[in-house]
Scaffold this motif. Structure first.
Motif, short mmCIF file in Angstrom:
data_model
loop_
_atom_site.label_atom_id
_atom_site.label_comp_id
_atom_site.label_asym_id
_atom_site.label_seq_id
_atom_site.Cartn_x
_atom_site.Cartn_y
_atom_site.Cartn_z
N ALA A 160 0.84 -1.20 0.00
CA ALA A 160 0.00 0.00 0.00
C ALA A 160 0.88 1.25 0.00
O ALA A 160 0.61 2.23 -0.72
N LEU A 161 1.95 1.20 0.80
CA LEU A 161 2.87 2.35 0.84
C LEU A 161 3.49 2.58 -0.54
O LEU A 161 3.62 3.71 -1.00
N LYS A 162 3.84 1.49 -1.20
CA LYS A 162 4.41 1.60 -2.54
C LYS A 162 3.39 2.20 -3.51
O LYS A 162 3.73 3.05 -4.32
N ALA A 163 2.15 1.72 -3.40
CA ALA A 163 1.10 2.23 -4.29
C ALA A 163 0.88 3.72 -4.05
O ALA A 163 0.72 4.50 -4.99
N ILE A 164 0.89 4.11 -2.77
CA ILE A 164 0.65 5.53 -2.46
C ILE A 164 1.77 6.40 -3.02
O ILE A 164 1.56 7.54 -3.41
N GLY A 165 2.98 5.84 -3.09
CA GLY A 165 4.06 6.65 -3.68
C GLY A 165 5.39 6.55 -2.96
O GLY A 165 6.26 7.39 -3.16
N MET A 166 5.55 5.54 -2.12
CA MET A 166 6.85 5.40 -1.45
C MET A 166 7.82 4.74 -2.43
O MET A 166 7.50 3.74 -3.08
N PRO A 173 2.64 -3.17 -6.30
CA PRO A 173 1.50 -2.40 -5.78
C PRO A 173 0.18 -2.89 -6.39
O PRO A 173 -0.86 -2.82 -5.76
#
Lengths: 233, 382
Positions: B292-298, B376
């Motif tokens: 989820a963090l990767k999807a959000i933009g991490m 993601p």
């Protein structure tokens, strides 16, 4: 005049190789405009989520292109894409994906923290957004202490805190009862949809179709029809 | 503290420590591992330090000995001409003999206690210990001995000044009580006296000089002294080199070093197993959240930093607790057993630190590999 937020051209996506290859999306072209609430609907396996992933910079297509305000998404590096998602796109996942070990406020503040904004300032801004979704009093609780509807609103607050101009929601009402689902989508339409923002929702929940500006109907990886929604932009 | 820390690290910290059961298991594993590693190595360091106690306590700049000497107590007598030869070397300021041997003390209650006798050069008393009671000149009085007040002192009944005892059926009078830097390894008390008295009290072999203590004119003369002594077939080493020689013998020739290393490696494997597995489970359980963090933009690099921070924070916490626990255990053990030889050195801490760092590195490598493979898109797919 309509301003195009997302332009997808000739998108194709398949999974697997050889005989196991499955075509998930075939030759899909689509414009998404600012100020509209676009629904992507269709039966399970029709390619809705795959299309949503490709137009939001999550999943690289095998063919075709996606442009956000003219900027070609899939020519960017992985880090560039991550930065674009962080700054311009807000995500609400079907299962919310909230962190059970963080407080509600900390969950909402995550996009700002990822932007390297100071921790305390991020939490304070999260409180403002929690207030907007009516959950200010729940700020210090872990998400597991909240109801499904409340968790959905927390996920929306998290998606909105970075003031994205594209809001992407995957089955936002799937785990909510009818009234709660309608209230959530109504809130999105009335409070979050602006002329400078577009909302793309993947759903097969017919109860919320009334809020759509346009409805893209998919079957077998193709768009089989685009209709004006009950609530046109 | 928060203003000093990057928000991503605070996030990583909270994700880690708020999962209390996992965090406790992780820290517990590393603490246990560190405890065992430090305990093993400090016990060995203590033994090595005590094995060289005479060298440390006498503190001569250069020691001349038979090349076959492995430990201080296993000295081989040196012929008198060696002393004359050493004294004739150009860079030698002065050279004196040292006696080292064992004797039996008959205590007032009729029992016998083995002791180590150190015989100091009669003219100079070179290598004498610092006295806490009495006067060193009294060593020249009849039957004078100085007793060392270390962990073994009580085995002689903690004799005060003027106390009398029998050494090999000779009368001995305590004229001083000394304090030395390091206690001996053999668990026997130490008595100092003059060289001549020592060889008259203790039955001796043909050659009585155990070591020749050398004071070079300048530090730069030491190399030439070593070469000259070697040309005669003997060995000259500095104080530090003698300590290393004794340590190396214990480490490589007795099997103690191998055993210690084995125990340290086993401790390391135990720590790695517990921590690696727990950390991997932690990553697996949070896989969707990391996605989820990767999807959000991490970015991937930030995720790697986050996991590294979690691994290093856990490792350092465990290291601190492990070292603290070990130090506390040694302290408590010393209260009950004054002879307990364990000694925490900087080298022990460095070994533990490196091993814990490897544990953190391996654990985070496994985690990072897993997290970097998360797509993601899988978050959307559920």
């Amino acid at each position: 005049m309509k301003r195009i937020a997302i332009q997808a051209l000739g998108l194709q996506k398949w999974f697997g190789d050889g005989e196991a290859r499955t075509l998930a999306v075939q030759d899909v072209s689509l414009d998404v405009n600012f100020g509209e609430m676009l629904y992507i609907v269709g039966p399970s396996g029709s390619g809705k989520t795959t299309l949503l992933s490709m137009i939001s910079g999550i999943l690289r297509p095998n063919a075709g292109s996606v442009a956000i305000e003219g900027c070609d998404l899939w020519s960017m590096s992985n880090d560039g894409l991550a930065e674009l998602r962080l700054n311009r796109i807000g995500f609400v996942f079907q299962d919310f994906h909230l962190f059970p070990r963080l407080t509600t406020a900390e969950n909402v503040a995550i996009p700002l923290i990822l932007r390297h904004e100071p921790w305390q300032a991020s939490i304070e801004k999260a409180l403002v957004y929690l207030k907007k979704v009516g959950l200010e009093s729940r700020a210090d609780l872990p998400p597991v202490k909240l109801s499904g509807g409340e968790q959905q609103r927390v996920a929306i607050a998290r998606a909105m805190i970075g003031t994205p101009d594209i809001l992407v929601l995957d089955e936002p009402t799937a785990s909510l009862d009818g009234d709660t689902g309608r209230n959530i989508v109504s809130f999105i339409k009335n409070e979050l949809l602006t002329p400078q923002r577009t909302v793309v929702i993947v759903t097969h929940d017919a109860r919320i179709y009334e809020f759509a500006s346009r409805v893209v109907n998919m079957e077998d990886g193709r768009i089989v029809g685009i209709s004006e929604g009950a609530s046109r932009a | 503290m928060r203003s000093l820390m990057n928000g991503t690290f605070i996030l990583a910290f909270k994700l880690l420590v708020n999962d209390r059961a996992k965090f406790q298991a992780l820290v517990g594993g590393i603490t246990f591992s560190t405890f065992l590693i430090v305990q093993m190595t400090s016990l060995f360091a203590g033994i090595l330090s005590r094995a060289s106690s005479t060298v440390l306590n006498v503190g001569a700049k250069v020691w001349v000995m038979d090349p076959a000497v492995n430990t201080v107590s296993s000295s081989i007598g040196l012929p008198d001409y060696v002393l004359d030869f050493v004294r004739s070397i150009e860079g030698v300021s002065y050279a004196v003999p040292l006696y080292s041997g064992g004797a039996l003390v008959k205590l007032n209650n009729g029992t016998y206690q083995p002791v180590t006798i150190i015989g100091l050069d009669d003219d100079t008393l070179y290598g004498r210990p610092a006295l806490e009671q009495g006067s060193i000149e009294d060593l020249y009085a009849d039957d004078g001995f100085v007793v060392v007040n270390d962990a073994e002192y009580s085995k002689l009944g903690s004799p005060p000044l003027k106390a009398q005892m029998q050494i090999n059926d000779h009368r001995a009078v305590i004229v001083g009580v000394a304090r030395v830097a390091s206690s001996g390894l053999n668990g026997v008390p130490t008595l100092y006296t003059t060289y001549k008295r020592a060889i008259s009290y203790v039955p001796s072999t043909r050659f009585t000089t155990a070591y020749i203590l050398v004071e070079p004119k300048q530090a730069s003369d030491i190399a030439a002294i070593k070469a000259q002594v070697a040309s005669l077939g003997y060995l000259a080493v500095t104080n530090d080199e003698f300590v290393s020689k004794v340590s190396n013998w214990f480490m490589y020739q007795t099997g103690a070093g191998t055993n210690m290393m084995l125990m340290a490696v086993i401790s390391f494997i135990v720590g790695l197993s517990i921590s690696g597995q727990t950390f991997y489970t932690f990553i697996l359980e949070n896989e969707s959240k990391f996605g989820a963090l990767k999807a959000i933009g991490m970015k991937g690099s930030e995720l790697v930093k986050m996991i590294l921070f979690q691994a290093i924070f856990t490792a350092l916490t465990g290291l601190g607790l492990g070292v603290g626990l070990c130090t506390l255990m040694i302290f408590i053990a010393r209260l009950r057993l004054p002879d307990y030889a364990a000694k925490v050195t900087y080298e022990n801490l460095l070994i533990a630190f490196l091993m814990v760092l490897i544990i953190a590195g391996v654990s985070s490598y496994i985690g990072v590999r897993r997290v970097l493979r998360i797509e993601p898109f899988d978050i959307f797919r559920g």
